[in-house]
Design a protein around this motif. Structure first.
Motif, PDB file in Angstrom:
ATOM      1  N   GLY A   1      25.254   5.988   3.861  1.00  0.00           N
ATOM      2  CA  GLY A   1      24.481   7.344   4.710  1.00  0.00           C
ATOM      3  C   GLY A   1      24.119   7.718   3.923  1.00  0.00           C
ATOM      4  N   VAL A   2      25.817   8.543   3.458  1.00  0.00           N
ATOM      5  CA  VAL A   2      26.189  10.146   2.382  1.00  0.00           C
ATOM      6  C   VAL A   2      25.378  10.038   1.626  1.00  0.00           C
ATOM      7  CG1 VAL A   2      28.162  11.634   2.000  1.00  0.00           C
ATOM      8  CG2 VAL A   2      27.543  10.540   4.627  1.00  0.00           C
ATOM      9  N   ALA A   3      25.821   8.674   0.597  1.00  0.00           N
ATOM     10  CA  ALA A   3      25.474   8.319  -0.666  1.00  0.00           C
ATOM     11  C   ALA A   3      23.684   7.803  -1.212  1.00  0.00           C
ATOM     12  CB  ALA A   3      26.254   6.981  -0.967  1.00  0.00           C
ATOM     13  N   LYS A   4      23.311   7.464   0.392  1.00  0.00           N
ATOM     14  CA  LYS A   4      21.801   7.821  -0.042  1.00  0.00           C
ATOM     15  C   LYS A   4      21.378   8.971   0.169  1.00  0.00           C
ATOM     16  CE  LYS A   4      18.563   4.560   0.677  1.00  0.00           C
ATOM     17  NZ  LYS A   4      17.806   4.115  -0.460  1.00  0.00           N
ATOM     18  N   ILE A   5      21.563  10.009   1.239  1.00  0.00           N
ATOM     19  CA  ILE A   5      20.922  11.422   1.056  1.00  0.00           C
ATOM     20  C   ILE A   5      21.561  12.329  -0.381  1.00  0.00           C
ATOM     21  CG2 ILE A   5      21.477  13.360   2.397  1.00  0.00           C
ATOM     22  CD1 ILE A   5      21.701  12.166   4.839  1.00  0.00           C
ATOM     23  N   LEU A   6      22.562  12.169  -1.008  1.00  0.00           N
ATOM     24  CA  LEU A   6      23.189  12.755  -1.554  1.00  0.00           C
ATOM     25  C   LEU A   6      23.073  12.558  -3.198  1.00  0.00           C
ATOM     26  CD1 LEU A   6      27.043  13.773  -0.694  1.00  0.00           C
ATOM     27  CD2 LEU A   6      24.877  15.192  -0.110  1.00  0.00           C
ATOM     28  N   SER A   7      22.444  11.413  -3.263  1.00  0.00           N
ATOM     29  CA  SER A   7      22.493  11.200  -4.836  1.00  0.00           C
ATOM     30  C   SER A   7      20.702  10.326  -4.534  1.00  0.00           C
ATOM     31  CB  SER A   7      23.134   9.246  -4.597  1.00  0.00           C
ATOM     32  OG  SER A   7      21.936   8.208  -3.945  1.00  0.00           O
ATOM     33  N   GLY A   8      20.189   9.786  -6.366  1.00  0.00           N
ATOM     34  CA  GLY A   8      18.983  10.089  -6.518  1.00  0.00           C
ATOM     35  C   GLY A   8      18.329   9.055  -5.637  1.00  0.00           C
ATOM     36  N   SER A   9      16.669   9.182  -5.356  1.00  0.00           N
ATOM     37  CA  SER A   9      16.024   8.175  -4.726  1.00  0.00           C
ATOM     38  C   SER A   9      15.698   7.253  -5.222  1.00  0.00           C
ATOM     39  CB  SER A   9      15.027   9.206  -3.615  1.00  0.00           C
ATOM     40  OG  SER A   9      14.219   9.348  -5.265  1.00  0.00           O
ATOM     41  N   SER A  10      15.177   7.138  -6.410  1.00  0.00           N
ATOM     42  CA  SER A  10      15.567   6.043  -6.998  1.00  0.00           C
ATOM     43  C   SER A  10      16.153   5.948  -8.898  1.00  0.00           C
ATOM     44  CB  SER A  10      14.290   5.817  -7.248  1.00  0.00           C
ATOM     45  OG  SER A  10      13.168   6.481  -8.522  1.00  0.00           O
ATOM     46  N   VAL A  11      15.979   4.694  -9.405  1.00  0.00           N
ATOM     47  CA  VAL A  11      16.745   5.174 -10.741  1.00  0.00           C
ATOM     48  C   VAL A  11      16.276   6.061 -11.522  1.00  0.00           C
ATOM     49  CG1 VAL A  11      16.924   4.133 -12.731  1.00  0.00           C
ATOM     50  CG2 VAL A  11      17.495   2.349 -10.914  1.00  0.00           C
ATOM     51  N   GLY A  12      16.938   7.047 -12.130  1.00  0.00           N
ATOM     52  CA  GLY A  12      16.501   7.863 -13.319  1.00  0.00           C
ATOM     53  C   GLY A  12      16.507   9.682 -12.233  1.00  0.00           C
ATOM     54  N   LYS A  13      16.122   9.380 -10.858  1.00  0.00           N
ATOM     55  CA  LYS A  13      15.744  10.182 -10.221  1.00  0.00           C
ATOM     56  C   LYS A  13      18.028  11.210  -9.928  1.00  0.00           C
ATOM     57  CE  LYS A  13      12.039   9.590  -9.448  1.00  0.00           C
ATOM     58  NZ  LYS A  13      10.563  10.805  -9.521  1.00  0.00           N
ATOM     59  N   SER A  14      17.055  12.790  -9.976  1.00  0.00           N
ATOM     60  CA  SER A  14      18.381  13.677  -9.595  1.00  0.00           C
ATOM     61  C   SER A  14      18.501  13.702  -8.218  1.00  0.00           C
ATOM     62  CB  SER A  14      18.301  15.186  -9.968  1.00  0.00           C
ATOM     63  OG  SER A  14      18.131  14.125 -11.666  1.00  0.00           O
TER      64      SER A  14
END
Length: 82
Positions: free
Chosen positions: A12-25
């Motif tokens: 969950g933490v990774a999902k929230i803090l990382s980009g929503s899809s490939v190429g998104k910040s």
């Protein structure tokens, strides 16, 4: 039971803090070293193995981050255009 909580928390933490899809910040910037993208699944795998070696159950949290990072289509693309 605590293991499942650690895993879901890491994912969950990774999902929230990382980009929503490939190429998104994401919220946190990517680690880029000499035009090479260091994916979050790489450093979390290293930390998971380190904590596993020392017998600390927090490795499951980092394993959750690893699994989330591997869910991206570009998980083996290390080149960076930045």
């Amino acid at each position: 039971m605590i293991e499942l909580i650690y895993f879901i928390s890491g994912f969950g933490v990774a999902k929230i803090l990382s980009g929503s899809s490939v190429g998104k910040s994401g919220i946190l910037p990517s680690l880029i070293f000499k035009k090479t993208h260091i994916h979050h699944w790489i450093w979390s795998s290293i930390l998971a193995l380190l904590f596993l070696t020392f017998g600390n159950t927090i490795w499951i949290f980092f394993f959750g981050i690893t699994i989330q990072g591997l869910s991206y289509a570009d998980h083996f693309n290390f080149s960076s255009s930045r």
